[in-house]
Design a protein around this motif. Structure first.
Motif, PDB file in Angstrom:
ATOM      1  N   GLY A 146       0.819  -1.210   0.000  1.00 55.12           N
ATOM      2  CA  GLY A 146       0.000   0.000   0.000  1.00 55.12           C
ATOM      3  C   GLY A 146       0.852   1.258   0.000  1.00 55.12           C
ATOM      4  N   GLY A 147       0.185   2.417   0.052  1.00 58.33           N
ATOM      5  CA  GLY A 147       0.892   3.697  -0.004  1.00 58.33           C
ATOM      6  C   GLY A 147       1.618   4.012   1.296  1.00 58.33           C
ATOM      7  N   SER A 148       2.585   4.928   1.194  1.00 58.42           N
ATOM      8  CA  SER A 148       3.383   5.270   2.372  1.00 58.42           C
ATOM      9  C   SER A 148       3.733   6.760   2.369  1.00 58.42           C
ATOM     10  N   VAL A 149       3.490   7.387   3.506  1.00 60.13           N
ATOM     11  CA  VAL A 149       3.904   8.788   3.679  1.00 60.13           C
ATOM     12  C   VAL A 149       4.999   8.815   4.740  1.00 60.13           C
ATOM     13  N   VAL A 150       6.087   9.551   4.458  1.00 66.56           N
ATOM     14  CA  VAL A 150       7.159   9.696   5.450  1.00 66.56           C
ATOM     15  C   VAL A 150       7.402  11.187   5.683  1.00 66.56           C
ATOM     16  N   HIS A 151       7.244  11.596   6.931  1.00 65.96           N
ATOM     17  CA  HIS A 151       7.573  12.972   7.306  1.00 65.96           C
ATOM     18  C   HIS A 151       8.974  12.993   7.907  1.00 65.96           C
ATOM     19  N   ILE A 152       9.745  14.015   7.556  1.00 65.70           N
ATOM     20  CA  ILE A 152      11.078  14.141   8.156  1.00 65.70           C
ATOM     21  C   ILE A 152      10.978  15.172   9.288  1.00 65.70           C
ATOM     22  N   SER A 153      11.043  14.677  10.503  1.00 68.32           N
ATOM     23  CA  SER A 153      10.933  15.550  11.674  1.00 68.32           C
ATOM     24  C   SER A 153      12.330  15.902  12.185  1.00 68.32           C
ATOM     25  N   SER A 154      12.463  16.101  13.476  1.00 72.24           N
ATOM     26  CA  SER A 154      13.758  16.502  14.037  1.00 72.24           C
ATOM     27  C   SER A 154      13.754  16.250  15.532  1.00 72.24           C
ATOM     28  N   ILE A 155      14.935  16.083  16.086  1.00 72.69           N
ATOM     29  CA  ILE A 155      15.067  15.976  17.541  1.00 72.69           C
ATOM     30  C   ILE A 155      14.541  17.273  18.188  1.00 72.69           C
ATOM     31  N   ALA A 156      14.572  18.353  17.401  1.00 78.18           N
ATOM     32  CA  ALA A 156      14.065  19.639  17.908  1.00 78.18           C
ATOM     33  C   ALA A 156      12.550  19.626  18.117  1.00 78.18           C
ATOM     34  N   SER A 157      11.882  18.557  17.677  1.00 78.83           N
ATOM     35  CA  SER A 157      10.440  18.458  17.933  1.00 78.83           C
ATOM     36  C   SER A 157      10.178  17.994  19.364  1.00 78.83           C
ATOM     37  N   PHE A 158      11.216  17.450  20.013  1.00 81.58           N
ATOM     38  CA  PHE A 158      11.078  16.972  21.395  1.00 81.58           C
ATOM     39  C   PHE A 158      11.841  17.854  22.388  1.00 81.58           C
ATOM     40  N   LEU A 159      12.984  18.399  21.911  1.00 80.91           N
ATOM     41  CA  LEU A 159      13.873  19.134  22.810  1.00 80.91           C
ATOM     42  C   LEU A 159      13.942  20.600  22.401  1.00 80.91           C
ATOM     43  N   ALA A 160      14.210  21.466  23.377  1.00 81.84           N
ATOM     44  CA  ALA A 160      14.362  22.898  23.098  1.00 81.84           C
ATOM     45  C   ALA A 160      15.822  23.200  22.770  1.00 81.84           C
ATOM     46  N   PHE A 161      16.060  23.799  21.625  1.00 81.23           N
ATOM     47  CA  PHE A 161      17.399  24.251  21.255  1.00 81.23           C
ATOM     48  C   PHE A 161      17.380  25.777  21.185  1.00 81.23           C
ATOM     49  N   PRO A 162      18.496  26.432  21.557  1.00 80.17           N
ATOM     50  CA  PRO A 162      18.522  27.896  21.554  1.00 80.17           C
ATOM     51  C   PRO A 162      18.185  28.457  20.176  1.00 80.17           C
ATOM     52  N   GLN A 163      17.326  29.447  20.140  1.00 77.34           N
ATOM     53  CA  GLN A 163      16.971  30.204  18.930  1.00 77.34           C
ATOM     54  C   GLN A 163      16.306  29.351  17.843  1.00 77.34           C
TER      55      GLN A 163
END
Ligand SMILES: NC(=O)c1ccc[n+]([C@@H]2O[C@H](COP(=O)([O-])OP(=O)(O)OC[C@H]3O[C@@H](n4cnc5c(N)ncnc54)[C@H](OP(=O)(O)O)[C@@H]3O)[C@@H](O)[C@H]2O)c1
Length: 195
Positions: A146-163
């Protein structure tokens, strides 16, 4: 008897894929990986020159990759891209990789309204809208799984990084979008994942 190599065990022959932001970095590597396993790939980015250069090199390597210019932050561009993909792959799509993204590094108080709109449109709205536009094509996927969607996220979606406040917010969105779409579209045999 010799052990099967990775490329013998894995094949994407007959599969089709769309990779946003395929001209550089991680997206470029994803295009080459998918094409290396035999998929037909369509890649987009904003720079015509970069895309043409990539297309030439991919053709030399024997990869089956088409390209078109698209700014994923622009709704009309996204619609045009999906029309191109629909025509190129005869109304079917097996894999959508929502990879293109933008990072704006600033202290929170310095972000402008334009920064906010641009990063939201590029990193988050594009993931939702391209998935939405691709839904029918993914339902027609020709591969067995079947079909597949892949999103490219980041560790920054869980952790706070400066700026990186706004970038982090735009990367948290695809994490939840993945859970919601995976649930909504399971009955259409469309898998939705986030890396
Ligand atoms: N690199 C890292 O360390 C890292 C870490 C975690 C997550 N990520 C994520 O991985 C993904 C790829 O990152 P990367 O570092 O490989 O990026 P990159 O090297 O900056 O490449 C970005 C690609 O996306 C295209 N692009 C940018 N804005 C676009 C737009 N509005 N419309 C269409 N294409 C656009 C660029 O081409 P044009 O400029 O020609 O449009 C380029 O092909 C992103 O989602 C990023 O958030 C990266």
């Amino acid at each position: 008897m010799a052990a099967a190599t990775g490329s013998e065990r894995w094949s994407l022959a007959g599969a089709t894929a769309l990779v946003t932001g395929g001209s550089k970095g991680i997206g470029h590597a994803i295009v080459e990986e998918l094409a290396g396993f035999g998929a037909r790939v369509h890649a987009c980015a904003r720079s015509t020159m970069d895309l043409e250069e990539c297309r030439r090199r991919w053709a030399e390597k024997g990869f089956d990759v088409t390209v078109s210019v698209c700014d994923v932050a622009v709704r009309a561009d996204r619609e045009r891209l999906m029309e191109t993909v629909k025509a190129t792959f005869d109304g079917k799509l097996d894999i959508l990789v929502n990879n293109a993204a933008l990072l704006i590094i600033k202290p929170p108080v310095e972000y402008t309204a334009e920064d906010y709109s641009r990063i939201m449109a590029t990193n988050l709205e594009s993931c939702f809208h391209l998935s939405q536009l691709a839904h029918l094509l993914l339902r027609n996927a020709s591969v067995a799984g079947g079909g597949s969607v892949v999103h490219i996220s980041s560790i920054a979606s869980f952790l706070a990084f400066p700026q990186e406040t706004l970038y982090s917010v735009t990367k948290g969105g695809p994490n939840q979008l993945t859970r919601s779409l995976a649930t909504e579209w399971a009955h259409d045999k469309i898998r939705v994942n986030c890396v």
